[in-house]
Design an enzyme around this catalytic site. Structure first.
Site, PDB file in Angstrom:
ATOM      1  N   TYR A 142     -15.350  -1.794  -6.291  1.00  0.00           N
ATOM      2  CA  TYR A 142     -15.370  -3.175  -5.810  1.00  0.00           C
ATOM      3  C   TYR A 142     -15.817  -3.133  -4.349  1.00  0.00           C
ATOM      4  CZ  TYR A 142     -13.243  -7.788  -4.782  1.00  0.00           C
ATOM      5  OH  TYR A 142     -13.004  -9.083  -4.420  1.00  0.00           O
ATOM      6  N   THR A 145     -15.799  -5.253   1.565  1.00  0.00           N
ATOM      7  CA  THR A 145     -15.623  -5.074   2.997  1.00  0.00           C
ATOM      8  C   THR A 145     -16.866  -4.498   3.656  1.00  0.00           C
ATOM      9  OG1 THR A 145     -13.290  -4.695   2.621  1.00  0.00           O
ATOM     10  CG2 THR A 145     -14.143  -3.996   4.742  1.00  0.00           C
ATOM     11  N   GLY A 148     -18.427  -5.459   9.741  1.00  0.00           N
ATOM     12  CA  GLY A 148     -18.117  -6.652  10.533  1.00  0.00           C
ATOM     13  C   GLY A 148     -17.375  -7.724   9.759  1.00  0.00           C
ATOM     14  N   ILE A 176     -14.747   1.719   0.448  1.00  0.00           N
ATOM     15  CA  ILE A 176     -14.854   1.397  -0.974  1.00  0.00           C
ATOM     16  C   ILE A 176     -14.214   2.517  -1.809  1.00  0.00           C
ATOM     17  CG2 ILE A 176     -16.393   0.733  -2.857  1.00  0.00           C
ATOM     18  CD1 ILE A 176     -16.333  -1.147  -0.330  1.00  0.00           C
ATOM     19  N   ARG A 294      22.635  12.673  -0.831  1.00  0.00           N
ATOM     20  CA  ARG A 294      23.719  13.144  -1.715  1.00  0.00           C
ATOM     21  C   ARG A 294      23.912  14.649  -1.598  1.00  0.00           C
ATOM     22  NH1 ARG A 294      22.021   9.609  -7.010  1.00  0.00           N
ATOM     23  NH2 ARG A 294      23.384   7.832  -6.648  1.00  0.00           N
ATOM     24  N   GLU A 388      -6.848  -5.072   0.523  1.00  0.00           N
ATOM     25  CA  GLU A 388      -6.667  -6.314  -0.245  1.00  0.00           C
ATOM     26  C   GLU A 388      -6.179  -7.460   0.646  1.00  0.00           C
ATOM     27  OE1 GLU A 388      -8.489  -5.173  -3.020  1.00  0.00           O
ATOM     28  OE2 GLU A 388      -7.244  -6.698  -3.959  1.00  0.00           O
ATOM     29  N   GLY A 389      -6.558  -7.397   1.916  1.00  0.00           N
ATOM     30  CA  GLY A 389      -6.159  -8.428   2.877  1.00  0.00           C
ATOM     31  C   GLY A 389      -4.979  -7.959   3.703  1.00  0.00           C
ATOM     32  N   SER A 391      -1.806  -7.977   6.393  1.00  0.00           N
ATOM     33  CA  SER A 391      -0.617  -8.836   6.446  1.00  0.00           C
ATOM     34  C   SER A 391      -0.934 -10.153   7.160  1.00  0.00           C
ATOM     35  CB  SER A 391       0.490  -8.087   7.185  1.00  0.00           C
ATOM     36  OG  SER A 391       1.576  -8.931   7.415  1.00  0.00           O
TER      37      SER A 391
END
Lengths: 410, 384
Positions: A142, A145, A148, A176, A294, A388-389, A391
């Site tokens: 995909y 990006t 720039g 990518i 533990r 994926e974007g 925050s």
């Protein structure tokens, strides 16, 4: 009815994927990180087993996508019939738990699957999604990006100039996943930068196309076993039949389908999956550290009490993030608009997972530096707050959706 | 089946609750605070609509709704005003004890009907017993003698009956049903100003009063289990109310910041504002789901229901504090004055958090069980 119980099918998927993560991924996790690659023979083996990174787009040929969604269906019928988004997040959490970098290297269409499924023609779905067979591992990718333009999808500068029989692509894509090994990449380009979003088009560019190259692999802080490539397009001719959805779709729906909308719709599907992987990473760090405490901590005193409290808090944070991913996926299954919920779960899970990995390292102290899984998870997980974007973009989306309700565009 | 969809029946009930909260509760919030009690006409309306009966068992003429339904209704009602919701007698915490007890003639024959004066809940065994109170329960002939002052409890000024949890001088757990006519108490003249002022909070004082043997509803391990299960339900219901308050503060903040202008544009256009609002939304949604999950797990009698309840109340305390604080912050000076509701919501939120347990307590409880791997619900025991 409100319920958080998994169906027998969902439990089966969770248990099967967990078994795979534990018995096949974990044993090669640290080695793959050290070697910056997943062994080829391992990929061939898992491909023969039919294992792939499950995104909702992966179910292109399933019963539900062919038969789902009649207008007379009740919500209840639809939520039982279509479960691909929920199954995807359940599976993604388990592979994230196993190893997030190896997970992204699993053969399959990857993040390229959802846009083809959502916007491709029947012929395109058949041509691009039917190649994923057990005989040989193959990948999709995909490409959105650019140097720039990352989260600002509207700012992409890769151009697509119409020529006889197709388009000439020129530009560069970065970060990518599986870009070099992919059989095809869904690439976003603009037919004219001044047209803004309306000018965006999505193409499927096949490996070996003249003018398409992927010369460089990025060296990264984490996710080292996962291939991250740069793509170059130099007068790369892409035929009309590789324009996602076909020319007619763009002409018939001038205010509807655009490359931008394809990209955005993809995010609404893939962000919950990415969030679920972050939940899996956090759970892996938490479980590792719980076991460590533990075994190693003296069972009395302030350190132990504080560690117990911190671990309890971590579990609550993981649970909260998981429920948010489930909600976004559930809405996706019901075809409800879920951009806000997808952004919420991505933002919460990305931040939470990093904080938990850091908290786990703090609980382990200096010994955590030396050969422990959590150190790797900490390096891996940071990107889950970015790709994926970021925050910040998720915050922007959430805020926009909130203010839309009171008539303000921000 | 993972589903976030209320049933059609729940949706109808929620619409009623929503309308009542917005049209009746919200407009009377300030009045109730001034009166320091819920106005009588509003009480009658709420009673007529059945909102006092949600948790009560059918043998007390209650509705005995599942927790998943209750939490949705409580969110809606608290959206109107948490202070008023906490002043409703039937929503008091004692109802969770009645829910868990099988039919009990002492309770059924008491002067307090299900929807009437209600019962209070006095917890003298959990963290609140460690400071700030002086209660002592000592065995005497044919019963116990009770002395001392409690911590502030809800509805202290209204109730004629109290469900009280104690440990006697031997450490044995006891759940008592106290009637004022039989075990008289006074309510200390306090000075409560912070919040939940319509909820009638006050300290109960006992002066060498006799508690008859028949006031004991449960003792020993049975009492301990009853307290744990009741607290679990109380935490979930209270967390739901906090979610409703947080949602009210969030929605108000969105509207205000969309209209309020600064530097020639709505302040929502500044990311310093809109991103904080997004954080408020995320926090509110996160706790919302934790509450629903805890309710669903409790309805199903799942082993980890108590863990989920603790997670829900822990996160809801944080969320309601975070959201109401930032609501005041984003309204600026207007947030601080009483012309706007958010200052009250912040005060109410803080009072609520103080009444229903502190973060370190919940974390310690969760932490011990998490690391030891102890089960969260001793389901082999049953409450008679």
């Amino acid at each position: 009815m409100i319920s958080f119980e998994l169906t027998p099918q969902q439990k089966q998927v969770r248990d099967l994927v967990h078994w795979f993560a534990e018995s096949e991924m974990r044993p090669i996790s640290l080695q793959a990180d050290a070697e910056h690659r997943v062994p080829d023979e391992w990929l061939v083996k898992v491909n023969r087993m039919g294992i792939s990174l499950s995104t909702p787009g992966s179910q292109a040929h399933t019963h539900e996508s062919k038969n789902g969604g009649s207008k007379t269906e009740t919500l209840e019928q639809r939520e039982q019939k279509k479960q691909s988004n929920r199954l995807s997040v359940i599976a993604a959490e388990e592979v994230g738990w196993g190893d997030p970098a190896i997970a992204l290297t699993l053969p399959g269409p990857g993040l390229g699957g959802p846009p083809i499924l959502a916007s491709g023609t029947a012929e395109q779905k058949q041509r691009f999604l039917s190649i994923f067979t057990p005989d040989e591992p193959r990948w999709g990718a995909y490409g959105l990006t650019e140097p720039g333009a990352g989260s600002d999808v509207a700012g992409i500068r890769t151009t697509a100039r119409k020529v006889d029989g197709g388009y000439l692509l020129n530009g560069q894509k970065i970060f990518i996943t599986n870009g070099q090994r992919a059989s095809w990449v869904v690439v976003f380009a603009t037919i004219h930068p001044e047209m803004g979003r309306a000018g965006h088009r999505a193409f499927v560019v096949e490996k070996g196309t003249p003018g398409f190259s992927s010369p460089r692999i990025a060296q990264k802080m984490g996710m080292r076993a996962s291939e991250t490539a740069e793509l170059f397009f130099e007068d790369c001719f892409v035929p009309d039949e590789n324009l996602l959805g076909g020319e007619e779709a763009y002409q018939a729906r001038q205010n509807g389908l655009s490359g931008f909308r394809v990209a955005m719709a993809t995010f609404d599907t893939t962000r919950p999956v990415v969030a679920a992987m972050a939940v899996g990473i956090a759970r892996a760090a938490y479980e590792y550290t719980l076991d460590f405490v533990r075994r190693e901590y003296p069972k009395n005193g302030k350190s132990y009490t504080m560690a117990c409290a911190q671990l309890a808090n971590m579990r609550q944070e993981i649970d909260a993030a998981r429920l948010l991913t489930w909600e976004a996926a559930w809405m996706g299954d019901l075809s409800m608009p879920n951009a806000k919920e997808a952004a919420v779960c991505k933002a919460v899970a990305g931040k939470m997972a990093l904080e938990i990995c850091a908290g786990c390292l703090n609980l382990m102290g200096p010994i955590g530096l030396d050969g422990h899984l959590v150190e790797k998870l900490y390096r891996d997980v940071k990107v889950y707050d970015i790709f994926e974007g970021t925050s910040q973009i998720q915050h922007l989306i959430v805020a926009r959706r909130l203010y839309e309700q009171v008539g303000l565009r921000i | 089946m993972i589903s976030f969809r209320p049933t059609a029946e729940e949706n109808r009930l929620l619409q009623t609750a929503r309308d009542f909260a917005r049209e009746q509760i919200r407009p009377q919030a300030r009045l109730a605070e001034e009166l320091r009690q819920v106005p009588q006409p509003l009480l009658h309306q709420a009673s007529d609509l059945g909102f006092f009966l949600l948790e009560l068992p059918e043998w007390m003429d209650g509705l005995e709704f599942p927790l998943t339904t209750q939490v949705q209704v409580l969110e809606e009602l608290a959206y109107g005003d948490l202070g008023i919701l906490q002043g409703f007698p039937g929503t008091a915490d004692a109802s969770s004890f009645f829910r868990l007890l099988s039919e009990n003639p002492q309770i059924k024959n008491s002067q307090c009907s299900a929807s009437g004066c209600g019962f209070g809940f006095l917890d003298a065994v959990s963290w609140t017993s460690e400071w700030g109170q002086s209660l002592r329960l000592e065995r005497v002939a044919h019963g116990y003698e009770l002395n001392g002052h409690s911590q502030p409890i809800r509805l202290a000024h209204q109730v004629a009956g109290i469900i009280a949890c104690f440990r006697d001088e031997d450490g044995e757990w006891l759940v008592l049903l106290l009637h004022q006519s039989e075990t008289p108490w006074t309510v200390l003249a306090g000075d409560i100003r912070l919040g939940l002022l319509a909820a009638g909070c006050g300290r109960i004082s006992f002066d060498a009063v006799w508690v008859p043997e028949h006031a004991v509803l449960a003792r020993g391990e049975e009492a301990q289990l009853l307290v744990e299960q009741a607290l679990s339900r109380i935490y979930i219901r209270q967390a739901a109310a906090e979610v409703g308050l947080a949602k009210a503060a969030l929605d108000y903040t969105v509207e205000y910041t969309a209209q309020r202008q600064a530097f020639g544009q709505p302040i929502a256009q500044f990311q310093g504002v809109s991103f904080l609002v997004a954080d408020m939304e995320m926090e509110q949604r996160a706790v919302h789901h934790l509450v629903w999950r805890a309710a669903a797990a409790t309805d199903l009698g799942q082993e980890n229901a108590f863990q989920y309840a603790l997670e829900a109340i822990l996160r809801s305390h944080r969320a309601v504090s975070f959201v109401t604080n930032h609501a005041v912050q984003l309204l600026g000076g207007h947030g601080f004055v009483q012309e706007y509701p958010v200052e009250k919501w912040m005060r109410d939120a803080q009072a609520q958090v103080m009444l229903y347990g502190c973060e370190s307590q919940f974390l310690n409880q969760l932490g011990e069980r998490t690391v030891s791997g102890q089960n969260y619900n001793r389901s082999t025991l049953t409450v008679k």
